[in-house]
Motif scaffolding. Sequence first.
Motif, PDB file in Angstrom:
ATOM      1  N   ARG A 164      -7.034   7.482  -1.516  1.00 40.10           N
ATOM      2  CA  ARG A 164      -5.636   7.844  -1.735  1.00 40.10           C
ATOM      3  C   ARG A 164      -5.350   8.120  -3.212  1.00 40.10           C
ATOM      4  NH1 ARG A 164      -4.862   3.816   2.091  1.00 40.10           N
ATOM      5  NH2 ARG A 164      -4.252   2.307   0.506  1.00 40.10           N
ATOM      6  N   MET A 165      -6.102   7.477  -4.099  1.00 42.05           N
ATOM      7  CA  MET A 165      -5.889   7.654  -5.529  1.00 42.05           C
ATOM      8  C   MET A 165      -6.566   8.909  -6.075  1.00 42.05           C
ATOM      9  SD  MET A 165      -6.386   3.712  -6.780  1.00 42.05           S
ATOM     10  CE  MET A 165      -6.616   4.160  -8.472  1.00 42.05           C
ATOM     11  N   GLU A 166      -7.546   9.431  -5.362  1.00 41.97           N
ATOM     12  CA  GLU A 166      -8.322  10.568  -5.851  1.00 41.97           C
ATOM     13  C   GLU A 166      -7.413  11.752  -6.188  1.00 41.97           C
ATOM     14  OE1 GLU A 166     -12.215  13.238  -4.624  1.00 41.97           O
ATOM     15  OE2 GLU A 166     -11.270  11.981  -3.108  1.00 41.97           O
ATOM     16  N   GLY A 167      -7.616  12.292  -7.365  1.00 42.58           N
ATOM     17  CA  GLY A 167      -6.856  13.460  -7.786  1.00 42.58           C
ATOM     18  C   GLY A 167      -5.466  13.166  -8.307  1.00 42.58           C
ATOM     19  N   GLU A 191     -15.270  -4.483   6.139  1.00 41.70           N
ATOM     20  CA  GLU A 191     -13.828  -4.225   6.173  1.00 41.70           C
ATOM     21  C   GLU A 191     -13.260  -4.200   4.763  1.00 41.70           C
ATOM     22  OE1 GLU A 191      -9.954  -3.457   7.586  1.00 41.70           O
ATOM     23  OE2 GLU A 191     -11.952  -3.100   8.379  1.00 41.70           O
ATOM     24  N   LYS A 192     -13.726  -5.100   3.896  1.00 44.49           N
ATOM     25  CA  LYS A 192     -13.274  -5.099   2.511  1.00 44.49           C
ATOM     26  C   LYS A 192     -13.638  -3.783   1.833  1.00 44.49           C
ATOM     27  CE  LYS A 192     -13.716 -10.087   1.868  1.00 44.49           C
ATOM     28  NZ  LYS A 192     -14.483 -11.136   1.166  1.00 44.49           N
ATOM     29  N   LEU A 193     -14.874  -3.333   2.039  1.00 44.45           N
ATOM     30  CA  LEU A 193     -15.314  -2.072   1.442  1.00 44.45           C
ATOM     31  C   LEU A 193     -14.549  -0.891   2.010  1.00 44.45           C
ATOM     32  CD1 LEU A 193     -19.165  -2.666   1.234  1.00 44.45           C
ATOM     33  CD2 LEU A 193     -17.541  -2.570  -0.657  1.00 44.45           C
ATOM     34  N   ARG A 194     -14.263  -0.911   3.321  1.00 48.55           N
ATOM     35  CA  ARG A 194     -13.500   0.176   3.941  1.00 48.55           C
ATOM     36  C   ARG A 194     -12.105   0.252   3.354  1.00 48.55           C
ATOM     37  NH1 ARG A 194      -9.633   1.242   7.086  1.00 48.55           N
ATOM     38  NH2 ARG A 194      -9.183  -0.903   7.612  1.00 48.55           N
ATOM     39  N   ARG A 195     -11.460  -0.907   3.185  1.00 49.10           N
ATOM     40  CA  ARG A 195     -10.113  -0.929   2.605  1.00 49.10           C
ATOM     41  C   ARG A 195     -10.120  -0.450   1.157  1.00 49.10           C
ATOM     42  NH1 ARG A 195      -6.565  -6.013   4.735  1.00 49.10           N
ATOM     43  NH2 ARG A 195      -6.708  -5.517   6.938  1.00 49.10           N
ATOM     44  N   LEU A 196     -11.123  -0.870   0.397  1.00 44.47           N
ATOM     45  CA  LEU A 196     -11.228  -0.408  -0.979  1.00 44.47           C
ATOM     46  C   LEU A 196     -11.419   1.107  -1.013  1.00 44.47           C
ATOM     47  CD1 LEU A 196     -11.480  -0.799  -4.024  1.00 44.47           C
ATOM     48  CD2 LEU A 196     -13.917  -1.303  -3.661  1.00 44.47           C
ATOM     49  N   GLN A 197     -12.287   1.624  -0.153  1.00 40.18           N
ATOM     50  CA  GLN A 197     -12.522   3.066  -0.117  1.00 40.18           C
ATOM     51  C   GLN A 197     -11.256   3.807   0.282  1.00 40.18           C
ATOM     52  OE1 GLN A 197     -15.522   4.593  -1.141  1.00 40.18           O
ATOM     53  NE2 GLN A 197     -14.038   6.242  -1.244  1.00 40.18           N
ATOM     54  N   ASP A 198     -10.467   3.257   1.208  1.00 38.99           N
ATOM     55  CA  ASP A 198      -9.190   3.872   1.594  1.00 38.99           C
ATOM     56  C   ASP A 198      -8.260   3.991   0.388  1.00 38.99           C
ATOM     57  OD1 ASP A 198     -10.011   4.089   4.214  1.00 38.99           O
ATOM     58  OD2 ASP A 198      -8.827   2.388   4.939  1.00 38.99           O
ATOM     59  N   VAL A 199      -8.171   2.925  -0.402  1.00 39.64           N
ATOM     60  CA  VAL A 199      -7.316   2.941  -1.590  1.00 39.64           C
ATOM     61  C   VAL A 199      -7.838   3.967  -2.589  1.00 39.64           C
ATOM     62  CG1 VAL A 199      -6.562   1.590  -3.591  1.00 39.64           C
ATOM     63  CG2 VAL A 199      -6.506   0.577  -1.312  1.00 39.64           C
ATOM     64  N   LEU A 200      -9.143   3.969  -2.820  1.00 40.37           N
ATOM     65  CA  LEU A 200      -9.728   4.927  -3.761  1.00 40.37           C
ATOM     66  C   LEU A 200      -9.518   6.363  -3.297  1.00 40.37           C
ATOM     67  CD1 LEU A 200     -13.053   3.081  -4.659  1.00 40.37           C
ATOM     68  CD2 LEU A 200     -10.970   3.248  -6.043  1.00 40.37           C
ATOM     69  N   VAL A 240       0.846  -1.183   0.000  1.00 39.48           N
ATOM     70  CA  VAL A 240       0.000   0.000   0.000  1.00 39.48           C
ATOM     71  C   VAL A 240       0.885   1.237   0.000  1.00 39.48           C
ATOM     72  CG1 VAL A 240      -1.808   1.245   1.237  1.00 39.48           C
ATOM     73  CG2 VAL A 240      -1.777  -1.267   1.267  1.00 39.48           C
ATOM     74  N   ALA A 241       0.711   2.090  -1.006  1.00 43.09           N
ATOM     75  CA  ALA A 241       1.493   3.324  -1.083  1.00 43.09           C
ATOM     76  C   ALA A 241       0.991   4.306  -0.028  1.00 43.09           C
ATOM     77  CB  ALA A 241       1.365   3.937  -2.475  1.00 43.09           C
ATOM     78  N   THR A 242       1.933   4.915   0.694  1.00 44.10           N
ATOM     79  CA  THR A 242       1.607   5.933   1.683  1.00 44.10           C
ATOM     80  C   THR A 242       2.448   7.168   1.388  1.00 44.10           C
ATOM     81  OG1 THR A 242       3.330   5.307   3.264  1.00 44.10           O
ATOM     82  CG2 THR A 242       1.228   4.116   3.412  1.00 44.10           C
ATOM     83  N   ASP A 243       2.186   8.251   2.095  1.00 41.95           N
ATOM     84  CA  ASP A 243       2.994   9.465   1.909  1.00 41.95           C
ATOM     85  C   ASP A 243       4.446   9.226   2.311  1.00 41.95           C
ATOM     86  OD1 ASP A 243       0.824  10.868   0.984  1.00 41.95           O
ATOM     87  OD2 ASP A 243       0.335  11.732   2.932  1.00 41.95           O
ATOM     88  N   GLU A 244       4.684   8.269   3.208  1.00 44.36           N
ATOM     89  CA  GLU A 244       6.031   7.986   3.700  1.00 44.36           C
ATOM     90  C   GLU A 244       6.768   6.951   2.863  1.00 44.36           C
ATOM     91  OE1 GLU A 244       3.280   7.712   5.936  1.00 44.36           O
ATOM     92  OE2 GLU A 244       3.557   9.846   6.379  1.00 44.36           O
ATOM     93  N   GLY A 245       6.072   6.232   2.011  1.00 46.48           N
ATOM     94  CA  GLY A 245       6.700   5.185   1.215  1.00 46.48           C
ATOM     95  C   GLY A 245       5.693   4.117   0.876  1.00 46.48           C
ATOM     96  N   VAL A 246       5.942   2.910   1.379  1.00 49.48           N
ATOM     97  CA  VAL A 246       5.043   1.796   1.104  1.00 49.48           C
ATOM     98  C   VAL A 246       4.865   0.981   2.376  1.00 49.48           C
ATOM     99  CG1 VAL A 246       6.798   0.122   0.379  1.00 49.48           C
ATOM    100  CG2 VAL A 246       4.511  -0.007  -0.582  1.00 49.48           C
TER     101      VAL A 246
END
Length: 89
Positions: free
Chosen positions: A60-63, A49-58, A30-36
């Motif tokens: 982070r990808m926004e913009g 939990e699956k939906l929450r994780r997917l939303q977290d990834v989405l 998972v890419a983060t501001d600090e690295g991976v």
Amino acid sequence: MRVTTKGQVTIPKPIRDHLGIGPGSEVEFVATDEGVQLVAVKENLSEEEKLRRLQDVLDRMEGTLDLGGMTTDQYMEWLRGPREDLNVD
């Protein structure tokens, strides 16, 4: 640690043991501001939990993709080329 020519890395044994990673286990990078961040995928996650994780990834990808003002259809045509099945002669 180095990445091989095949894009592989060896996860150190203490980390594998700590995360419960063994042969056949699934992990995510998972890419983060600090690295991976390496995340061991738990196979019995709830749907929430699956939906929450997917939303977290989405989130982070926004913009992160600048289409330069193109619409989605324009971008897809630019990316793939014109669709010949839509051409009317």
